[in-house]
Design an enzyme around this catalytic site. Structure first.
Site, mmCIF file in Angstrom:
data_model
loop_
_atom_site.group_PDB
_atom_site.id
_atom_site.type_symbol
_atom_site.label_atom_id
_atom_site.label_comp_id
_atom_site.label_asym_id
_atom_site.label_seq_id
_atom_site.Cartn_x
_atom_site.Cartn_y
_atom_site.Cartn_z
ATOM 1 N N ARG A 137 35.448 41.418 38.329
ATOM 2 C CA ARG A 137 36.599 40.558 38.026
ATOM 3 C C ARG A 137 36.391 40.024 36.618
ATOM 4 N NH1 ARG A 137 37.954 35.256 38.223
ATOM 5 N NH2 ARG A 137 40.025 34.739 39.037
ATOM 6 N N LYS A 142 31.661 32.907 32.646
ATOM 7 C CA LYS A 142 31.288 31.715 33.420
ATOM 8 C C LYS A 142 30.233 30.874 32.701
ATOM 9 C CE LYS A 142 33.205 32.684 37.822
ATOM 10 N NZ LYS A 142 33.072 33.286 39.131
HETATM 11 N N1 HH2 Z 1 35.867 33.138 40.112
HETATM 12 C C1 HH2 Z 1 36.924 32.367 39.774
HETATM 13 C C2 HH2 Z 1 38.115 32.454 40.485
HETATM 14 N N2 HH2 Z 1 38.242 33.322 41.511
HETATM 15 N N3 HH2 Z 1 37.337 35.019 42.876
HETATM 16 C C3 HH2 Z 1 36.307 35.806 43.227
HETATM 17 N N4 HH2 Z 1 36.432 36.676 44.242
HETATM 18 N N5 HH2 Z 1 35.118 35.748 42.569
HETATM 19 C C4 HH2 Z 1 34.911 34.888 41.542
HETATM 20 O O1 HH2 Z 1 33.784 34.871 41.000
HETATM 21 C C5 HH2 Z 1 35.982 34.031 41.141
HETATM 22 C C6 HH2 Z 1 37.210 34.134 41.853
HETATM 23 C C7 HH2 Z 1 36.830 31.418 38.618
HETATM 24 O O2 HH2 Z 1 37.262 32.032 37.427
HETATM 25 P P1 HH2 Z 1 38.717 31.852 36.715
HETATM 26 O O3 HH2 Z 1 39.790 32.414 37.579
HETATM 27 O O4 HH2 Z 1 38.683 32.416 35.363
HETATM 28 O O5 HH2 Z 1 38.884 30.304 36.543
HETATM 29 P P2 HH2 Z 1 39.682 29.246 37.360
HETATM 30 O O6 HH2 Z 1 39.234 29.271 38.778
HETATM 31 O O7 HH2 Z 1 39.359 27.950 36.658
HETATM 32 O O8 HH2 Z 1 41.128 29.629 37.275
#
Ligand code: HH2
Length: 324
Positions: free
Chosen positions: A285, A251
């Site tokens: 995660r 992040k």
């Molecule tokens: N962060 C993201 C997405 N989903 N779910 C939970 N429970 N906790 C988190 O911290 C979280 C999440 C963001 O990360 P990422 O999936 O890599 O990116 P994007 O939302 O741009 O797909």
């Protein structure tokens, strides 16, 4: 009986293990401080960390291969997401665009169905939409990861009817603008209170407490300093008595410390993983599964060896005492 079943809303001594009941009679054992690894599988063209890497329109093969590879690397469960939740108003500019239900399902279902046929490993779906959750649960998903913490008024009913676990993540405001106006007087206390309220709302709406996982929502409507403060104070959130999921992987607040772009944030992600484990996280995660699994294995081995050495020293001291 898993301790979460009897968990009070705020425990002086946090629970340290839970049994998450999954659909079809399966279970996922969780332990505070010995986190399970949840591998992120983004089926999106625009995720901040790996946008478009595994997603191909009308071809689930690369994503399925990546999901199975993460399981082979030691992931305990997968998290499929077909809508980027990249927050807007901050370092990511306008943030992610809303994805219509049909488009989200068209991205998710072929990958989910192929994975489901290939593995019994728990599969979570990262969605804010009850209509999407309902359909993926029918198609064999095991958990709903809801970054809006039941923002869709029908989500509680869908989750309760499926009898599946749900991740309630903390956030404030709308995805599109949440990095614009960030106001916390005491971020840890406020996130804890708001998560506790989200849990009570979910329980009142029919979701079993033993099926709830909580998440501080790192990066969602928080400054870098607030994310770091939360990571360093997870034990406070663990006092809510429910398993904690932590998503710090790659992040931007890690990049703000090190200056690294998303693909160069492994060191920061592992430091965050260590902090989360020390704070009692039950699930991490992550994007870098093999590295996180290896990191956690060495961390546990050091802990075991240190405990063994302490016991040996205590036994040795006892013997020396007797001989004297
Ligand atoms: N962060 C993201 C997405 N989903 N779910 C939970 N429970 N906790 C988190 O911290 C979280 C999440 C963001 O990360 P990422 O999936 O890599 O990116 P994007 O939302 O741009 O797909």
């Amino acid at each position: 009986m898993p301790s979460a079943v009897t968990a009070s809303p705020d425990r002086a001594v946090p629970a340290d293990r839970w049994t998450l009941p999954l659909p079809r009679g399966r279970r996922l054992e969780l332990f505070a401080g010995r986190p399970r690894v949840m591998g992120v599988l983004n089926l999106t063209p625009d995720s901040f960390s790996d946008g478009g890497r595994w997603y191909r329109e009308a071809d689930p093969a690369p994503a399925v291969e990546r999901g199975l590879a993460m399981l082979a690397e030691g992931a305990d469960l997968l998290d499929l997401g077909a809508e980027s939740t990249r927050p807007g108003g901050g370092v990511y500019g306008a943030g992610a665009r809303d994805v219509p239900v049909e488009e989200e399902l068209a991205r998710l279902l072929p990958v989910l169905e192929t994975l489901r046929a290939a593995t019994d490993a728990p599969v979570s779906v990262d969605t804010r939409k009850a209509a999407v959750a309902r359909r993926v649960l029918e198609a064999g998903a095991d958990l709903v990861n809801d970054v809006s913490a039941l923002g869709d008024p029908e989500m509680a009913e869908v989750v309760a009817a499926a009898g599946c676990p749900v991740v309630l993540m903390h956030s404030r405001g709308e995805i599109a603008t949440m990095q614009q106006e960030i106001r916390f007087a005491d971020v840890v206390a406020e996130v804890r209170a708001e998560l506790a309220a989200a849990v009570e709302r979910a329980v009142a709406a029919g979701v079993a407490r033993e099926r709830i996982v909580i998440d501080p929502g790192l990066g969602f409507g928080k400054t870098a300093a607030q994310n770091l403060a939360l990571l360093g104070s997870l034990a406070e959130l663990a006092r809510l008595g429910l398993p904690l999921l932590v998503g710090a992987s790659r992040k931007s607040f890690l990049g703000q410390v090190t200056g690294a772009p998303p693909e160069g944030r492994l060191a920061g992600s592992l430091a965050a993983a260590g902090c989360a484990a020390a704070g009692g996280a039950a699930i991490l995660r992550v994007h870098d599964v093999a590295e996180t699994v290896g990191y956690l294995a060495v961390r546990s081995a050091i802990g075991r060896a240190a405990r063994g050495a302490a016991e040996e020293a205590a036994g040795g001291a006892g013997e020396a005492g007797t001989a004297r």
